[in-house]
Structures are given as C-alpha cells and as structure tokens.
Design an enzyme around this catalytic site. Sequence first.
Site, PDB file in Angstrom:
ATOM      1  N   GLY A   1      -7.743  13.088 -11.820  1.00  0.00           N
ATOM      2  CA  GLY A   1      -8.974  13.585 -11.220  1.00  0.00           C
ATOM      3  C   GLY A   1      -8.764  15.050 -10.906  1.00  0.00           C
ATOM      4  O   GLY A   1      -8.058  15.389  -9.971  1.00  0.00           O
TER       5      GLY A   1
ATOM      6  N   ASP B   1      -1.987  15.833  -8.227  1.00  0.00           N
ATOM      7  CA  ASP B   1      -2.922  16.346  -7.222  1.00  0.00           C
ATOM      8  C   ASP B   1      -2.490  17.705  -6.665  1.00  0.00           C
ATOM      9  O   ASP B   1      -2.772  18.032  -5.517  1.00  0.00           O
ATOM     10  CB  ASP B   1      -3.101  15.342  -6.062  1.00  0.00           C
ATOM     11  CG  ASP B   1      -3.421  13.960  -6.573  1.00  0.00           C
ATOM     12  OD1 ASP B   1      -4.270  13.857  -7.471  1.00  0.00           O
ATOM     13  OD2 ASP B   1      -2.828  12.981  -6.080  1.00  0.00           O
TER      14      ASP B   1
ATOM     15  N   ALA C   1      -1.947  26.866   0.547  1.00  0.00           N
ATOM     16  CA  ALA C   1      -1.222  27.499   1.655  1.00  0.00           C
ATOM     17  C   ALA C   1      -2.047  27.433   2.941  1.00  0.00           C
ATOM     18  O   ALA C   1      -1.502  27.383   4.045  1.00  0.00           O
ATOM     19  CB  ALA C   1      -0.917  28.950   1.303  1.00  0.00           C
TER      20      ALA C   1
HETATM   21  P1  IMP Z   1      -1.447   4.652 -13.318  1.00  0.00           P
HETATM   22  O1  IMP Z   1      -1.173   5.924 -14.026  1.00  0.00           O
HETATM   23  O2  IMP Z   1      -2.890   4.432 -12.998  1.00  0.00           O
HETATM   24  O3  IMP Z   1      -0.825   3.456 -13.995  1.00  0.00           O
HETATM   25  O4  IMP Z   1      -0.728   4.732 -11.876  1.00  0.00           O
HETATM   26  C1  IMP Z   1       0.689   4.840 -11.730  1.00  0.00           C
HETATM   27  C2  IMP Z   1       1.054   5.668 -10.502  1.00  0.00           C
HETATM   28  O5  IMP Z   1       0.687   7.030 -10.730  1.00  0.00           O
HETATM   29  C3  IMP Z   1       0.320   5.260  -9.227  1.00  0.00           C
HETATM   30  O6  IMP Z   1       1.185   5.480  -8.129  1.00  0.00           O
HETATM   31  C4  IMP Z   1      -0.853   6.211  -9.168  1.00  0.00           C
HETATM   32  O7  IMP Z   1      -1.314   6.398  -7.846  1.00  0.00           O
HETATM   33  C5  IMP Z   1      -0.209   7.470  -9.720  1.00  0.00           C
HETATM   34  N1  IMP Z   1      -1.184   8.351 -10.368  1.00  0.00           N
HETATM   35  C6  IMP Z   1      -1.771   8.187 -11.568  1.00  0.00           C
HETATM   36  N2  IMP Z   1      -2.582   9.216 -11.857  1.00  0.00           N
HETATM   37  C7  IMP Z   1      -2.501  10.064 -10.830  1.00  0.00           C
HETATM   38  C8  IMP Z   1      -3.087  11.350 -10.556  1.00  0.00           C
HETATM   39  O8  IMP Z   1      -3.831  11.920 -11.362  1.00  0.00           O
HETATM   40  N3  IMP Z   1      -2.738  11.917  -9.366  1.00  0.00           N
HETATM   41  C9  IMP Z   1      -1.874  11.336  -8.505  1.00  0.00           C
HETATM   42  N4  IMP Z   1      -1.300  10.156  -8.716  1.00  0.00           N
HETATM   43  C10 IMP Z   1      -1.609   9.520  -9.879  1.00  0.00           C
END
Ligand code: IMP
Length: 430
Positions: free
Chosen positions: A38, A11, A330
């Site tokens: 995303g 993110d 920022a």
């Molecule tokens: P998974 O990839 O859905 O299995 O999630 C594993 C961990 O990575 C969790 O803590 C999610 O919130 C985090 N995570 C997965 N994809 C993203 C992303 O695109 N942005 C931020 N956190 C992510």
Amino acid sequence: MDILLGLQWGDEGKGKVVDFLAPQYEVVARFQGGPNAGHTLVFDAVKHVLHQIPSGIFRPQTQNVIGNGVIIDPIVMKKEIEKLLAQGIEVRQNLYFSKKAHLILPTHRLLDAAQETAKGVQKIGSTLKGISPTYQDKIGRNGLRIGDILLPNFKQLYQEKKAQHLKILTEFYQHDLSSLESEEQAFFEALDFLKTFQLVDSEYLLFEAQKNKKRILAEGAQGTLLDIDFGSYPFVTSSNTTASGACSGLGVAPRHIEEVFGIFKAYCTRVGSGPFPTELDDEVGEAIREKGQEFGATTGRKRRCGWLDLPALLYAIQLNGVTQLLMMKADVLSGFEQIKICTHYQLPDGTKTQEVPYDLVQTPVSPQYQTFEGWGELHADKIQHFDDLPKTLQAYIRFIEEATQTPITLVSYGAKRTDTLLRQKLAETV
Ligand code: IMP
C-alpha cells in the site's frame, strides 16, 4: 536503472519518494509483491493509496511498468485503475503489464486464509491477499500468467487450477467456499477489463528504454526485512524485496544497476507477526503510532512501533548495495525529549554484536541503545538547507551517516511533496 527500496519491514514511505523522484525518470517499474503493498501519496491535499500500480502513474510523462516479478489480483487492479481514471489520470496510455506477471486467482485468496488459520498462534499475519499461495504456484510451475488470459483455452486452464485448489481447500482444510461464486464473477469481469490494457513483454520495453538511455526507476514493495531469503523467516513475504529482485523481477541485467536508494523511517515499524527487537510495547510506542498515523494502508491494522535498529539497517544496506539513504518521517519524532537508536544487540550469552542472528525467534536479542536529544516541530517554510534543521536532528542524521558510512541525501518531515529536504548528492544524481 536506479532502484528504490525499503530497508525495514515495509511502510517506509516509498510511494511519496517515487512520486517525488518520478519527474526525473521516463520509466517507473514495480518488480515484486502484489496487492499486499500500500503506497501512500499525498498531493493537492488528497491522499492516494496505490497497491499494485507504480507510483509514477500521477506524472503524465512517465511510463509505468508492472514487471514479471509482480503478482496481480485483477479484481483489486480493476478497482485501482477505475479510481485513477475517475480522477482523469492517464492510465491507459501510461501503464504496461508484463505478460509474465502471475495472476492471483480467487482460490489463492481462500488458500491464504486457510493456510493462515491452520497456523494458529504461529500465523504470519499475512495481508490475506493471496500472496503466498500465488508465489507457491509460480515456483511450483503451476501458475497462470496475465498473458494467458489472451489464450483461447484460458477458461479451461483456469478450471484445471481451480479444481486442484478446491481439492486442497475442501479435503485438507474444510474451508468455507461460500464467497467463491461471486468472487469468480468479479474475477472474469476484471479480466475482460484488463484485456483492454497494454499487456506486453515488458523486458523488451525495458531493453529498448535502456538502449535509448531512458532513465528507469525500479520501485520496491514491502521491505528488506520481509525478504523471503534474508528477512526474519518465516515471518516474511514470499518475494525477494532486495535489490537483486529488481533484476529478476524486471529482466534488467545487474550491470545496469546504478544508484540504490534505501528508504528508512527515523524509527521502525512492523505490521503482522514476527521478531522486532526494538519494539516499544508502551506509551512511547503508542505515541509514535498516533503521531505517525501508523496504521496499515492495505489492512488498516495497527503497526507495531519502535526505535531505529542500526544492526538491521546495516544488514539491509549491505544486502542491497545502498548508495544513498533517504530518511522519512523525521517529524514524527518531534516533541520527544529523548530519542534512541539501537547500536548493537546483546546475545543471550552476553556478547554484543552488530550482526543480525540467523533466527531472531530462537535467539532473542536485547537491544543496546544510545540516547539522543529530541527536536521540536519542523516547518517546511523554514527548511531550505541541512543547516536549517534543528541541531539535534542534524546530530541524529550525522550519527547514522557515520555509523553506516552512507550519505543521507533526502530527509522527509511530512506527508506532502513540499515537506522534503533534498541534499546535495541526491540533487546531483537525479
Ligand atoms: P503477505 O505478504 O501478505 O503474505 O504477508 C506476509 C508478512 O508481510 C505479514 O507480516 C504482512 O503484514 C507483511 N507485509 C506484506 N506486505 C506488506 C507491506 O506492504 N507493508 C508492510 N508489511 C507487509
């Protein structure tokens, strides 16, 4: 090939930067992850969120490749493509799928939910998009790839995988299967839709692009601290989010890597569970969340917020071989009287270090901060050069550059394409 990736827990704003840089590249390629990502882009006053499609898709001259390291949920993909087609975006011509990218099956999503529920308080906080079970099947040599949908016996292969998954779901997890039938129908409709797109051996497309001196940008997803090997294991995602993942996830040899753009926010956020040394569980953290609109683009969950973590940033820069830093958001810190950067961790035995410990869960660290004076609101029409930034923001940037020995070549201070200051080195490189 240049690589652009996140240096924190995801993110960081990769979507905006890829879209911003895309005109300089003939090819933009995703190399890992799936619909857990995303990527948010804002232009012409419209917000776009991409989950699986490379962020170069809005630029008509750019070829967009979904590499073999990515995993694809056909249902999510169909929806994403349909939305873009409705906006008149040239998806059919400009999007290429690696036939070697693995498929997320409806039962993978159920397994993700079952495995997370079984973990109880230890849960990872997964996005529940089926990421972990799909990568488990890939590494277990038990997956289905998108190229397989062209095989005459695909349905039979699918039924075999489904039967294995159902055995685990019913016998081991006693999981609710009521949604499966409708999901399966949507899955097969989506596969028929995807068959009409360009399914290719994308490594050859990239060999050709390199031969013809086309510029390729590899777009990372998630962030370095979620890397399966180097992230805060087990609170990580299931792929290599670091620079080496771009080679294995696209079939591009390491010697072809040129610039590595590392994106970080002027502060930190994390969504899901797991250690976060500089987390602010107070009104300052809440203020950052509100001002930065720190809510997940995929799940809508509240992101946890905290100050910039220099030891973690240094770790990420080294792991990725970052050549240029790009600092995002920022503007979110505008209006704070004081801003902090964690320069060191203090370990439980009292020693100070800039190294990230083996296991941040078992070794809770106490962040040591340096305080900086804040800055006021930032306005695009007044910022052409670095010297136009408030002096206090200049000092903040210079401190990070010195501490990391890496230039910050782009400063973003808003969601729009125009809210971006490009500094000399990046301007020369792209
Ligand atoms: P998974 O990839 O859905 O299995 O999630 C594993 C961990 O990575 C969790 O803590 C999610 O919130 C985090 N995570 C997965 N994809 C993203 C992303 O695109 N942005 C931020 N956190 C992510």
